[in-house]
Design a protein around this motif. Structure first.
Motif, PDB file in Angstrom:
ATOM      1  N   VAL A  62     -40.503 -33.552 -59.570  1.00  0.00           N
ATOM      2  CA  VAL A  62     -40.126 -32.594 -58.522  1.00  0.00           C
ATOM      3  C   VAL A  62     -39.113 -33.149 -57.533  1.00  0.00           C
ATOM      4  N   LYS A  63     -38.765 -34.401 -57.679  1.00  0.00           N
ATOM      5  CA  LYS A  63     -37.803 -35.005 -56.750  1.00  0.00           C
ATOM      6  C   LYS A  63     -36.487 -34.238 -56.752  1.00  0.00           C
ATOM      7  N   GLY A  64     -35.984 -33.991 -55.563  1.00  0.00           N
ATOM      8  CA  GLY A  64     -34.740 -33.254 -55.422  1.00  0.00           C
ATOM      9  C   GLY A  64     -34.904 -31.748 -55.418  1.00  0.00           C
ATOM     10  N   ARG A  65     -36.105 -31.276 -55.760  1.00  0.00           N
ATOM     11  CA  ARG A  65     -36.356 -29.826 -55.783  1.00  0.00           C
ATOM     12  C   ARG A  65     -37.414 -29.406 -54.769  1.00  0.00           C
ATOM     13  N   PHE A  66     -38.410 -30.248 -54.562  1.00  0.00           N
ATOM     14  CA  PHE A  66     -39.510 -29.935 -53.643  1.00  0.00           C
ATOM     15  C   PHE A  66     -39.387 -30.795 -52.390  1.00  0.00           C
ATOM     16  N   THR A  67     -39.814 -30.222 -51.274  1.00  0.00           N
ATOM     17  CA  THR A  67     -39.838 -30.949 -50.012  1.00  0.00           C
ATOM     18  C   THR A  67     -41.169 -30.708 -49.320  1.00  0.00           C
ATOM     19  N   ILE A  68     -41.845 -31.787 -48.978  1.00  0.00           N
ATOM     20  CA  ILE A  68     -43.087 -31.688 -48.233  1.00  0.00           C
ATOM     21  C   ILE A  68     -42.811 -31.985 -46.765  1.00  0.00           C
ATOM     22  N   SER A  69     -43.454 -31.243 -45.903  1.00  0.00           N
ATOM     23  CA  SER A  69     -43.286 -31.462 -44.464  1.00  0.00           C
ATOM     24  C   SER A  69     -44.597 -31.089 -43.771  1.00  0.00           C
ATOM     25  N   ARG A  70     -44.708 -31.482 -42.522  1.00  0.00           N
ATOM     26  CA  ARG A  70     -45.913 -31.140 -41.774  1.00  0.00           C
ATOM     27  C   ARG A  70     -45.564 -30.818 -40.340  1.00  0.00           C
ATOM     28  N   ASP A  71     -46.331 -29.899 -39.796  1.00  0.00           N
ATOM     29  CA  ASP A  71     -46.217 -29.518 -38.396  1.00  0.00           C
ATOM     30  C   ASP A  71     -47.470 -30.055 -37.709  1.00  0.00           C
ATOM     31  N   TYR A  72     -47.289 -31.098 -36.915  1.00  0.00           N
ATOM     32  CA  TYR A  72     -48.448 -31.744 -36.301  1.00  0.00           C
ATOM     33  C   TYR A  72     -49.130 -30.823 -35.294  1.00  0.00           C
ATOM     34  N   ALA A  73     -48.349 -30.022 -34.617  1.00  0.00           N
ATOM     35  CA  ALA A  73     -48.927 -29.131 -33.602  1.00  0.00           C
ATOM     36  C   ALA A  73     -49.809 -28.065 -34.243  1.00  0.00           C
ATOM     37  N   LYS A  74     -49.415 -27.632 -35.437  1.00  0.00           N
ATOM     38  CA  LYS A  74     -50.160 -26.569 -36.120  1.00  0.00           C
ATOM     39  C   LYS A  74     -51.121 -27.134 -37.172  1.00  0.00           C
ATOM     40  N   ASN A  75     -51.137 -28.453 -37.345  1.00  0.00           N
ATOM     41  CA  ASN A  75     -51.962 -29.070 -38.392  1.00  0.00           C
ATOM     42  C   ASN A  75     -51.724 -28.399 -39.744  1.00  0.00           C
ATOM     43  N   THR A  76     -50.477 -28.213 -40.045  1.00  0.00           N
ATOM     44  CA  THR A  76     -50.098 -27.508 -41.272  1.00  0.00           C
ATOM     45  C   THR A  76     -49.160 -28.366 -42.100  1.00  0.00           C
ATOM     46  N   VAL A  77     -49.381 -28.362 -43.387  1.00  0.00           N
ATOM     47  CA  VAL A  77     -48.487 -29.031 -44.318  1.00  0.00           C
ATOM     48  C   VAL A  77     -47.832 -27.973 -45.200  1.00  0.00           C
ATOM     49  N   TYR A  78     -46.566 -28.178 -45.466  1.00  0.00           N
ATOM     50  CA  TYR A  78     -45.789 -27.222 -46.250  1.00  0.00           C
ATOM     51  C   TYR A  78     -45.254 -27.885 -47.516  1.00  0.00           C
ATOM     52  N   LEU A  79     -45.025 -27.071 -48.524  1.00  0.00           N
ATOM     53  CA  LEU A  79     -44.334 -27.531 -49.715  1.00  0.00           C
ATOM     54  C   LEU A  79     -43.254 -26.502 -50.030  1.00  0.00           C
ATOM     55  N   GLN A  80     -42.018 -26.873 -49.747  1.00  0.00           N
ATOM     56  CA  GLN A  80     -40.895 -26.014 -50.081  1.00  0.00           C
ATOM     57  C   GLN A  80     -40.473 -26.335 -51.507  1.00  0.00           C
ATOM     58  N   MET A  81     -40.513 -25.334 -52.364  1.00  0.00           N
ATOM     59  CA  MET A  81     -40.208 -25.528 -53.783  1.00  0.00           C
ATOM     60  C   MET A  81     -38.966 -24.727 -54.136  1.00  0.00           C
ATOM     61  N   ASN A  82     -37.924 -25.438 -54.498  1.00  0.00           N
ATOM     62  CA  ASN A  82     -36.660 -24.808 -54.877  1.00  0.00           C
ATOM     63  C   ASN A  82     -36.358 -25.073 -56.346  1.00  0.00           C
TER      64      ASN A  82
END
Length: 114
Positions: A62-82
């Motif tokens: 998934v390298k180069g296509r997916f991006t993981i990120s987190r919002d510490y204030a919202k305690n949320t983790v995201y996975l953007q999949m392109n």
């Protein structure tokens, strides 16, 4: 610790989706969060992880296509999949490691049509 994932769905190859996972409970803000996936009949595999420091790690597939990120204030983790591919079709699970214990969300289905 509880994890609530959302954002899965059906998309054509080449499309994009964003998964979200809200984490609640003690320790989630500073501990690693991750996304795993499970293909039918196969073992669950790691897709991406993000440490409390923000350091990220990705599976080669998934390298180069997916991006993981987190919002510490919202305690949320995201996975953007392109640029999704049919082989990305799986049930995706968010994961938290807190006090050496594994916690899992309920899973969200991602289906990529060719």
């Amino acid at each position: 610790v509880q994890l609530q994932a959302s954002g899965g769905g059906l998309v054509q190859a080449g499309g994009s989706l964003r998964l979200s996972c809200v984490a609640s409970g003690n320790g989630v803000r500073i501990n690693p969060l991750a996304w795993y996936r499970q293909h039918p009949g196969k073992q669950r595999e790691s897709v991406a992880s993000i440490a409390g420091t923000g350091r990220t790690n990705y599976a080669d597939s998934v390298k180069g296509r997916f991006t993981i990120s987190r919002d510490y204030a919202k305690n949320t983790v995201y996975l953007q999949m392109n640029n999704l591919k049919p082989e990305d079709t799986a049930v995706y699970y968010c994961h938290a490691l807190v006090a050496f214990r594994d916690y899992w969300g309920q899973g969200t289905q991602v289906t990529v049509s060719s």
